[in-house]
Design a protein around this motif. Structure first.
Motif, PDB file in Angstrom:
ATOM      1  N   GLY A   1       0.797  -1.085   0.148  1.00  0.00           N
ATOM      2  CA  GLY A   1      -0.164   0.043   0.013  1.00  0.00           C
ATOM      3  C   GLY A   1       0.860   1.295  -0.091  1.00  0.00           C
ATOM      4  N   ILE A   2       0.400   2.106  -0.850  1.00  0.00           N
ATOM      5  CA  ILE A   2       1.177   3.520  -0.911  1.00  0.00           C
ATOM      6  C   ILE A   2       0.170   4.690  -0.711  1.00  0.00           C
ATOM      7  CG2 ILE A   2       3.046   4.909  -2.191  1.00  0.00           C
ATOM      8  CD1 ILE A   2       3.901   2.317  -3.601  1.00  0.00           C
ATOM      9  N   SER A   3       0.427   5.464   0.241  1.00  0.00           N
ATOM     10  CA  SER A   3      -0.480   6.517   0.207  1.00  0.00           C
ATOM     11  C   SER A   3      -0.687   7.466  -1.203  1.00  0.00           C
ATOM     12  CB  SER A   3      -0.317   7.624   1.447  1.00  0.00           C
ATOM     13  OG  SER A   3       0.988   8.150   1.500  1.00  0.00           O
ATOM     14  N   GLN A   4      -1.578   8.294  -1.227  1.00  0.00           N
ATOM     15  CA  GLN A   4      -1.761   9.011  -2.439  1.00  0.00           C
ATOM     16  C   GLN A   4      -0.514  10.022  -2.659  1.00  0.00           C
ATOM     17  OE1 GLN A   4      -5.177  11.729  -2.187  1.00  0.00           O
ATOM     18  NE2 GLN A   4      -5.108  12.299  -4.128  1.00  0.00           N
ATOM     19  N   GLY A   5      -0.265  10.006  -3.892  1.00  0.00           N
ATOM     20  CA  GLY A   5       1.119  10.767  -4.342  1.00  0.00           C
ATOM     21  C   GLY A   5       2.308  10.121  -4.498  1.00  0.00           C
ATOM     22  N   GLY A   6       2.397   8.854  -4.124  1.00  0.00           N
ATOM     23  CA  GLY A   6       3.710   8.287  -3.959  1.00  0.00           C
ATOM     24  C   GLY A   6       3.835   7.509  -5.198  1.00  0.00           C
ATOM     25  N   VAL A   7       5.218   7.483  -5.722  1.00  0.00           N
ATOM     26  CA  VAL A   7       5.518   6.912  -6.834  1.00  0.00           C
ATOM     27  C   VAL A   7       6.582   5.985  -6.402  1.00  0.00           C
ATOM     28  CG1 VAL A   7       6.467   7.038  -9.133  1.00  0.00           C
ATOM     29  CG2 VAL A   7       4.956   8.908  -8.259  1.00  0.00           C
ATOM     30  N   ALA A   8       6.395   4.490  -6.878  1.00  0.00           N
ATOM     31  CA  ALA A   8       7.620   3.440  -6.411  1.00  0.00           C
ATOM     32  C   ALA A   8       8.404   3.352  -7.610  1.00  0.00           C
ATOM     33  CB  ALA A   8       6.674   2.157  -6.368  1.00  0.00           C
ATOM     34  N   ILE A   9       9.681   3.327  -7.490  1.00  0.00           N
ATOM     35  CA  ILE A   9      10.607   3.184  -8.523  1.00  0.00           C
ATOM     36  C   ILE A   9      11.567   1.700  -8.153  1.00  0.00           C
ATOM     37  CG2 ILE A   9      12.738   4.051  -9.892  1.00  0.00           C
ATOM     38  CD1 ILE A   9      11.517   6.869  -8.742  1.00  0.00           C
ATOM     39  N   ARG A  10      11.641   1.044  -9.103  1.00  0.00           N
ATOM     40  CA  ARG A  10      12.118  -0.036  -8.659  1.00  0.00           C
ATOM     41  C   ARG A  10      13.699  -0.077  -9.556  1.00  0.00           C
ATOM     42  NH1 ARG A  10      11.545  -4.447  -5.437  1.00  0.00           N
ATOM     43  NH2 ARG A  10      12.623  -6.385  -5.852  1.00  0.00           N
ATOM     44  N   HIS A  11      14.918  -0.322  -8.716  1.00  0.00           N
ATOM     45  CA  HIS A  11      16.164  -0.072  -9.322  1.00  0.00           C
ATOM     46  C   HIS A  11      16.664  -1.315  -9.876  1.00  0.00           C
ATOM     47  CE1 HIS A  11      15.780   3.989  -7.786  1.00  0.00           C
ATOM     48  NE2 HIS A  11      15.825   3.750  -6.594  1.00  0.00           N
ATOM     49  N   GLY A  12      17.990  -1.223 -10.456  1.00  0.00           N
ATOM     50  CA  GLY A  12      18.533  -2.604 -11.122  1.00  0.00           C
ATOM     51  C   GLY A  12      18.977  -3.475 -10.020  1.00  0.00           C
ATOM     52  N   ASP A  13      19.359  -2.979  -8.576  1.00  0.00           N
ATOM     53  CA  ASP A  13      19.860  -3.649  -7.558  1.00  0.00           C
ATOM     54  C   ASP A  13      18.673  -4.433  -7.124  1.00  0.00           C
ATOM     55  OD1 ASP A  13      18.834  -1.540  -6.654  1.00  0.00           O
ATOM     56  OD2 ASP A  13      20.937  -1.233  -5.247  1.00  0.00           O
ATOM     57  N   ASN A  14      17.296  -4.268  -7.371  1.00  0.00           N
ATOM     58  CA  ASN A  14      15.981  -4.669  -6.804  1.00  0.00           C
ATOM     59  C   ASN A  14      15.749  -3.836  -5.473  1.00  0.00           C
ATOM     60  OD1 ASN A  14      15.600  -6.824  -8.844  1.00  0.00           O
ATOM     61  ND2 ASN A  14      16.921  -8.243  -7.840  1.00  0.00           N
ATOM     62  N   THR A  15      16.423  -2.956  -5.235  1.00  0.00           N
ATOM     63  CA  THR A  15      15.804  -1.965  -4.045  1.00  0.00           C
ATOM     64  C   THR A  15      14.776  -1.093  -4.790  1.00  0.00           C
ATOM     65  OG1 THR A  15      17.554  -0.305  -4.633  1.00  0.00           O
ATOM     66  CG2 THR A  15      18.085  -1.912  -3.027  1.00  0.00           C
ATOM     67  N   THR A  16      13.765  -0.473  -4.007  1.00  0.00           N
ATOM     68  CA  THR A  16      12.929   0.361  -4.378  1.00  0.00           C
ATOM     69  C   THR A  16      12.903   1.528  -3.775  1.00  0.00           C
ATOM     70  OG1 THR A  16      11.429  -1.942  -4.660  1.00  0.00           O
ATOM     71  CG2 THR A  16      10.214   0.451  -4.526  1.00  0.00           C
ATOM     72  N   THR A  17      12.500   2.692  -4.297  1.00  0.00           N
ATOM     73  CA  THR A  17      12.453   4.004  -3.813  1.00  0.00           C
ATOM     74  C   THR A  17      11.007   4.610  -3.722  1.00  0.00           C
ATOM     75  OG1 THR A  17      14.794   4.673  -3.917  1.00  0.00           O
ATOM     76  CG2 THR A  17      13.095   6.376  -3.707  1.00  0.00           C
ATOM     77  N   VAL A  18      10.345   4.717  -2.817  1.00  0.00           N
ATOM     78  CA  VAL A  18       9.004   5.550  -2.903  1.00  0.00           C
ATOM     79  C   VAL A  18       9.028   6.838  -2.604  1.00  0.00           C
ATOM     80  CG1 VAL A  18       6.645   5.108  -2.307  1.00  0.00           C
ATOM     81  CG2 VAL A  18       7.855   3.183  -2.287  1.00  0.00           C
ATOM     82  N   GLN A  19       8.700   7.559  -3.556  1.00  0.00           N
ATOM     83  CA  GLN A  19       8.823   9.024  -3.307  1.00  0.00           C
ATOM     84  C   GLN A  19       7.470  10.080  -3.574  1.00  0.00           C
ATOM     85  OE1 GLN A  19      10.595  11.713  -6.640  1.00  0.00           O
ATOM     86  NE2 GLN A  19      12.288  11.454  -5.289  1.00  0.00           N
ATOM     87  N   TRP A  20       7.360  10.915  -2.528  1.00  0.00           N
ATOM     88  CA  TRP A  20       6.262  11.941  -2.608  1.00  0.00           C
ATOM     89  C   TRP A  20       6.825  13.161  -2.917  1.00  0.00           C
ATOM     90  CZ3 TRP A  20       6.589   7.702   0.497  1.00  0.00           C
ATOM     91  CH2 TRP A  20       5.526   6.801   0.502  1.00  0.00           C
ATOM     92  N   ILE A  21       6.449  13.824  -3.736  1.00  0.00           N
ATOM     93  CA  ILE A  21       7.210  15.462  -4.111  1.00  0.00           C
ATOM     94  C   ILE A  21       6.782  16.384  -2.994  1.00  0.00           C
ATOM     95  CG2 ILE A  21       7.663  17.016  -5.850  1.00  0.00           C
ATOM     96  CD1 ILE A  21       9.015  14.495  -6.349  1.00  0.00           C
ATOM     97  N   LYS A  22       5.475  16.487  -2.819  1.00  0.00           N
ATOM     98  CA  LYS A  22       5.064  17.550  -1.906  1.00  0.00           C
ATOM     99  C   LYS A  22       3.863  16.856  -0.991  1.00  0.00           C
ATOM    100  CE  LYS A  22       4.612  22.427  -1.872  1.00  0.00           C
ATOM    101  NZ  LYS A  22       4.215  23.715  -2.840  1.00  0.00           N
ATOM    102  N   THR A  23       4.093  16.549   0.381  1.00  0.00           N
ATOM    103  CA  THR A  23       3.173  16.054   0.913  1.00  0.00           C
ATOM    104  C   THR A  23       3.404  16.224   2.607  1.00  0.00           C
ATOM    105  OG1 THR A  23       1.989  13.897   1.640  1.00  0.00           O
ATOM    106  CG2 THR A  23       4.367  13.776   1.462  1.00  0.00           C
TER     107      THR A  23
END
Length: 212
Positions: free
Chosen positions: A147-169
């Motif tokens: 589950g990711i709250s509104q505005g969050g974007v998940a980015i899967r990296h080449g090393d299989n780590t994940t970054t979830v980012q909210w620009i302004k929240t």
């Protein structure tokens, strides 16, 4: 070549637009504060790094069911900024969240906090850019488990780590899962599919044959 009056007006307008862009570029973007969280490989804790401005206190708390501040246990607390070293004083009221106090200014507060149920959340008094780094042992791509709250974007990296980012929240929430939970989910779905086949589909087919 002499320009016409219309060309001169367009030239003046272009110059004014260029000057405005340059002027705006020198103004810091509103809500440009950052909060970075890194989930540890075992998923039982995370490291946090939160920017604060014009502050003299930072409280370590979570949000309760009724929106109240709930005390949390933190460790490895560090304060950094235009000071070396940056010093602070602890305040631990009974039954209330702990906090640190310091000379008013702009700082970055870093700490480690336990994590429960593979869920990380937070609230802020002003908009933040939030980055949550999740190690390769976990994932957020299955909406039935994550589950990711509104505005969050998940980015899967080449090393299989994940970054979830909210620009302004001012509030964020992310829930992640491990491979074991995903395997359990697929087993459950397959089991339910077999039940539907045995209890619904096959009896319906047999009843259709009898009707013929």
């Amino acid at each position: 070549m002499r320009t016409t009056n219309g060309d001169r007006r367009r030239s003046v307008l272009a110059a004014l637009c260029t000057a405005l862009v340059i002027a705006l570029a020198g103004i810091p973007a509103a809500g440009a504060l950052f909060a970075n969280y890194t989930v540890l490989p075992n998923g039982t804790a995370y490291n946090a790094s939160v920017e604060i401005t014009s502050a003299s206190e930072y409280m370590f708390s979570d949000v309760g069911i009724m929106g109240e501040n709930v005390p949390v246990q933190v460790g490895n607390v560090q304060l950094s900024g235009n000071c070396s070293p940056c010093t602070y004083n602890w305040s631990r009221p009974w039954g209330a969240p702990a906090s640190i106090t310091f000379e008013k200014g702009n700082y970055t507060v870093s700490y480690t906090e336990p994590l429960q149920d593979n869920t990380l959340q937070g609230t802020f008094d002003s908009p933040y850019q939030v980055n949550v780094t999740i190690p390769e042992e976990f994932d957020v791509r299955n909406p039935l488990l994550a589950g990711i709250s509104q505005g969050g974007v998940a980015i899967r990296h080449g090393d299989n780590t994940t970054t979830v980012q909210w620009i302004k929240t001012v509030v964020f929430n992310v829930r992640f899962y491990d491979p074991g939970r995903e395997e359990l989910l697929w087993f459950f779905l397959q089991f339910m599919g077999i039940l539907v086949l045995v209890l619904v589909v096959i009896p319906w087919m047999l009843s259709m044959k009898k009707a013929e």
